[in-house]
Scaffold this motif. Structure first.
Motif, PDB file in Angstrom:
ATOM      1  N   ALA A 130     -10.368   7.612   7.547  1.00 20.70           N
ATOM      2  CA  ALA A 130      -8.990   7.109   7.631  1.00 20.70           C
ATOM      3  C   ALA A 130      -8.515   6.598   6.270  1.00 20.70           C
ATOM      4  O   ALA A 130      -7.374   6.858   5.868  1.00 20.70           O
ATOM      5  CB  ALA A 130      -8.892   5.995   8.672  1.00 20.70           C
ATOM      6  N   ALA A 131      -9.385   5.896   5.550  1.00 25.35           N
ATOM      7  CA  ALA A 131      -9.026   5.371   4.227  1.00 25.35           C
ATOM      8  C   ALA A 131      -8.788   6.513   3.242  1.00 25.35           C
ATOM      9  O   ALA A 131      -7.829   6.480   2.462  1.00 25.35           O
ATOM     10  CB  ALA A 131     -10.123   4.438   3.713  1.00 25.35           C
ATOM     11  N   GLU A 132      -9.637   7.531   3.284  1.00 27.40           N
ATOM     12  CA  GLU A 132      -9.459   8.687   2.385  1.00 27.40           C
ATOM     13  C   GLU A 132      -8.113   9.366   2.643  1.00 27.40           C
ATOM     14  O   GLU A 132      -7.384   9.711   1.706  1.00 27.40           O
ATOM     15  CB  GLU A 132     -10.601   9.698   2.579  1.00 27.40           C
ATOM     16  CG  GLU A 132     -11.924   9.195   2.058  1.00 27.40           C
ATOM     17  CD  GLU A 132     -13.119  10.043   2.493  1.00 27.40           C
ATOM     18  OE1 GLU A 132     -14.198   9.825   1.912  1.00 27.40           O
ATOM     19  OE2 GLU A 132     -12.994  10.893   3.403  1.00 27.40           O
ATOM     20  N   ILE A 133      -7.768   9.538   3.906  1.00 30.01           N
ATOM     21  CA  ILE A 133      -6.493  10.168   4.280  1.00 30.01           C
ATOM     22  C   ILE A 133      -5.328   9.292   3.827  1.00 30.01           C
ATOM     23  O   ILE A 133      -4.361   9.783   3.240  1.00 30.01           O
ATOM     24  CB  ILE A 133      -6.435  10.434   5.801  1.00 30.01           C
ATOM     25  CG1 ILE A 133      -7.435  11.536   6.167  1.00 30.01           C
ATOM     26  CG2 ILE A 133      -5.016  10.796   6.247  1.00 30.01           C
ATOM     27  CD1 ILE A 133      -7.703  11.676   7.665  1.00 30.01           C
ATOM     28  N   ALA A 134      -5.419   7.994   4.092  1.00 30.42           N
ATOM     29  CA  ALA A 134      -4.341   7.066   3.722  1.00 30.42           C
ATOM     30  C   ALA A 134      -4.093   7.096   2.217  1.00 30.42           C
ATOM     31  O   ALA A 134      -2.958   7.280   1.765  1.00 30.42           O
ATOM     32  CB  ALA A 134      -4.693   5.646   4.169  1.00 30.42           C
ATOM     33  N   ILE A 135      -5.139   6.949   1.442  1.00 32.22           N
ATOM     34  CA  ILE A 135      -5.016   6.869  -0.015  1.00 32.22           C
ATOM     35  C   ILE A 135      -4.510   8.192  -0.605  1.00 32.22           C
ATOM     36  O   ILE A 135      -3.583   8.203  -1.411  1.00 32.22           O
ATOM     37  CB  ILE A 135      -6.352   6.423  -0.651  1.00 32.22           C
ATOM     38  CG1 ILE A 135      -6.655   4.972  -0.238  1.00 32.22           C
ATOM     39  CG2 ILE A 135      -6.315   6.573  -2.171  1.00 32.22           C
ATOM     40  CD1 ILE A 135      -8.105   4.551  -0.456  1.00 32.22           C
ATOM     41  N   SER A 136      -5.085   9.308  -0.177  1.00 32.69           N
ATOM     42  CA  SER A 136      -4.650  10.597  -0.746  1.00 32.69           C
ATOM     43  C   SER A 136      -3.224  10.940  -0.319  1.00 32.69           C
ATOM     44  O   SER A 136      -2.441  11.450  -1.131  1.00 32.69           O
ATOM     45  CB  SER A 136      -5.622  11.722  -0.386  1.00 32.69           C
ATOM     46  OG  SER A 136      -5.612  11.974   0.997  1.00 32.69           O
ATOM     47  N   THR A 137      -2.858  10.637   0.917  1.00 38.85           N
ATOM     48  CA  THR A 137      -1.497  10.923   1.387  1.00 38.85           C
ATOM     49  C   THR A 137      -0.479  10.102   0.612  1.00 38.85           C
ATOM     50  O   THR A 137       0.550  10.622   0.170  1.00 38.85           O
ATOM     51  CB  THR A 137      -1.374  10.650   2.903  1.00 38.85           C
ATOM     52  OG1 THR A 137      -2.342  11.449   3.602  1.00 38.85           O
ATOM     53  CG2 THR A 137       0.008  10.989   3.418  1.00 38.85           C
ATOM     54  N   VAL A 138      -0.769   8.813   0.422  1.00 38.41           N
ATOM     55  CA  VAL A 138       0.146   7.938  -0.327  1.00 38.41           C
ATOM     56  C   VAL A 138       0.243   8.398  -1.781  1.00 38.41           C
ATOM     57  O   VAL A 138       1.344   8.516  -2.321  1.00 38.41           O
ATOM     58  CB  VAL A 138      -0.290   6.457  -0.213  1.00 38.41           C
ATOM     59  CG1 VAL A 138       0.419   5.599  -1.245  1.00 38.41           C
ATOM     60  CG2 VAL A 138      -0.026   5.938   1.194  1.00 38.41           C
ATOM     61  N   ARG A 139      -0.891   8.676  -2.411  1.00 41.18           N
ATOM     62  CA  ARG A 139      -0.868   9.135  -3.810  1.00 41.18           C
ATOM     63  C   ARG A 139      -0.046  10.418  -3.949  1.00 41.18           C
ATOM     64  O   ARG A 139       0.765  10.543  -4.870  1.00 41.18           O
ATOM     65  CB  ARG A 139      -2.286   9.359  -4.327  1.00 41.18           C
ATOM     66  CG  ARG A 139      -2.990   8.065  -4.682  1.00 41.18           C
ATOM     67  CD  ARG A 139      -4.390   8.312  -5.200  1.00 41.18           C
ATOM     68  NE  ARG A 139      -4.993   7.063  -5.664  1.00 41.18           N
ATOM     69  CZ  ARG A 139      -6.299   6.855  -5.747  1.00 41.18           C
ATOM     70  NH1 ARG A 139      -7.148   7.820  -5.425  1.00 41.18           N
ATOM     71  NH2 ARG A 139      -6.766   5.693  -6.169  1.00 41.18           N
ATOM     72  N   ASN A 140      -0.258  11.369  -3.046  1.00 34.32           N
ATOM     73  CA  ASN A 140       0.491  12.634  -3.107  1.00 34.32           C
ATOM     74  C   ASN A 140       1.988  12.393  -2.934  1.00 34.32           C
ATOM     75  O   ASN A 140       2.801  12.989  -3.632  1.00 34.32           O
ATOM     76  CB  ASN A 140      -0.008  13.616  -2.043  1.00 34.32           C
ATOM     77  CG  ASN A 140      -1.392  14.141  -2.359  1.00 34.32           C
ATOM     78  OD1 ASN A 140      -1.848  14.094  -3.503  1.00 34.32           O
ATOM     79  ND2 ASN A 140      -2.080  14.638  -1.346  1.00 34.32           N
ATOM     80  N   PHE A 141       2.353  11.516  -2.006  1.00 32.78           N
ATOM     81  CA  PHE A 141       3.770  11.230  -1.769  1.00 32.78           C
ATOM     82  C   PHE A 141       4.398  10.576  -2.995  1.00 32.78           C
ATOM     83  O   PHE A 141       5.515  10.920  -3.385  1.00 32.78           O
ATOM     84  CB  PHE A 141       3.943  10.330  -0.539  1.00 32.78           C
ATOM     85  CG  PHE A 141       5.364  10.226  -0.071  1.00 32.78           C
ATOM     86  CD1 PHE A 141       5.860  11.081   0.897  1.00 32.78           C
ATOM     87  CD2 PHE A 141       6.234   9.272  -0.609  1.00 32.78           C
ATOM     88  CE1 PHE A 141       7.173  10.998   1.331  1.00 32.78           C
ATOM     89  CE2 PHE A 141       7.550   9.179  -0.184  1.00 32.78           C
ATOM     90  CZ  PHE A 141       8.022  10.040   0.794  1.00 32.78           C
ATOM     91  N   LEU A 142       3.688   9.644  -3.596  1.00 29.09           N
ATOM     92  CA  LEU A 142       4.226   8.925  -4.753  1.00 29.09           C
ATOM     93  C   LEU A 142       4.450   9.841  -5.961  1.00 29.09           C
ATOM     94  O   LEU A 142       5.269   9.537  -6.822  1.00 29.09           O
ATOM     95  CB  LEU A 142       3.333   7.740  -5.129  1.00 29.09           C
ATOM     96  CG  LEU A 142       3.319   6.591  -4.117  1.00 29.09           C
ATOM     97  CD1 LEU A 142       2.337   5.510  -4.550  1.00 29.09           C
ATOM     98  CD2 LEU A 142       4.706   6.018  -3.892  1.00 29.09           C
ATOM     99  N   HIS A 143       3.754  10.971  -5.991  1.00 25.83           N
ATOM    100  CA  HIS A 143       3.981  11.945  -7.068  1.00 25.83           C
ATOM    101  C   HIS A 143       5.331  12.643  -6.915  1.00 25.83           C
ATOM    102  O   HIS A 143       5.805  13.268  -7.856  1.00 25.83           O
ATOM    103  CB  HIS A 143       2.861  12.990  -7.107  1.00 25.83           C
ATOM    104  CG  HIS A 143       1.583  12.477  -7.681  1.00 25.83           C
ATOM    105  ND1 HIS A 143       1.486  11.907  -8.929  1.00 25.83           N
ATOM    106  CD2 HIS A 143       0.338  12.420  -7.157  1.00 25.83           C
ATOM    107  CE1 HIS A 143       0.244  11.534  -9.162  1.00 25.83           C
ATOM    108  NE2 HIS A 143      -0.476  11.821  -8.095  1.00 25.83           N
TER     109      HIS A 143
END
Length: 170
Positions: A130-143
């Motif tokens: 869940a943490a991996e998904i949360a962090i990667s999804t947020v990072r991708n969105f912020l790009h």
């Protein structure tokens, strides 16, 4: 741009905090119950109006309400998936919960947003995954945008905090 805190999301000063809601939007246990209790009846009333209009909130989707008595302006309610051993598209649905919350934040000029650990409590989503998904999804969105200036992951417990800290490399 991405910050990690251990504590109570109901006390975080951000434009919006995210609620790990259930599909009824009428409150529950964990972070959902804490947000409804701390924010007061205005949040429940706003959720009732949404429910009456559209019949709740589907898994992976998000809706926005007032934050009532909370220090935030808004509460973005998103419904994470219940873990079913990865057999029911849970990873994609969890990523959608984060993406749809961020898109709703963008649509409402939210510059700072705080997330709890979605689906890792009574929904039993594995915490590391869940943490991996949360962090990667947020990072991708912020790009894709410069409109959201800060995302705060708020971990209520030490275990989630340590997991996020390790994955974020901080």
């Amino acid at each position: 741009m991405i910050e990690l805190l251990q504590g109570d999301i109901t006390k975080v000063k951000a434009d919006a905090i995210v609620n790990a809601a259930n599909s009824s939007l009428l409150g529950g246990g964990g972070v959902d119950g804490a947000i409804h209790r701390a924010g007061g009846s205005d949040i429940l009333e706003a959720c009732r109006k949404i429910r009456d209009k559209q019949g709740g909130c589907k898994v992976g989707e998000a809706v926005i309400t007032t934050a009532g008595k909370l220090p935030a302006k808004y509460v973005i309610h998103t419904v994470g998936p219940v873990w079913n051993n990865g057999k029911s598209n849970e990873e994609k649905l969890l990523a959608a919960a984060y993406t749809n919350s961020l898109q709703l934040a963008l649509d409402n000029q939210v510059k700072t947003i705080a997330f709890p650990n979605i689906s890792t409590g009574i929904y039993h989503f594995p915490k590391i995954k869940a943490a991996e998904i949360a962090i990667s999804t947020v990072r991708n969105f912020l790009h894709t945008t410069d409109k959201i200036q800060q995302v705060i992951f708020v971990c209520f417990d030490q275990e989630n905090y340590e997991i996020y800290k390790k994955i974020m490399g901080s």
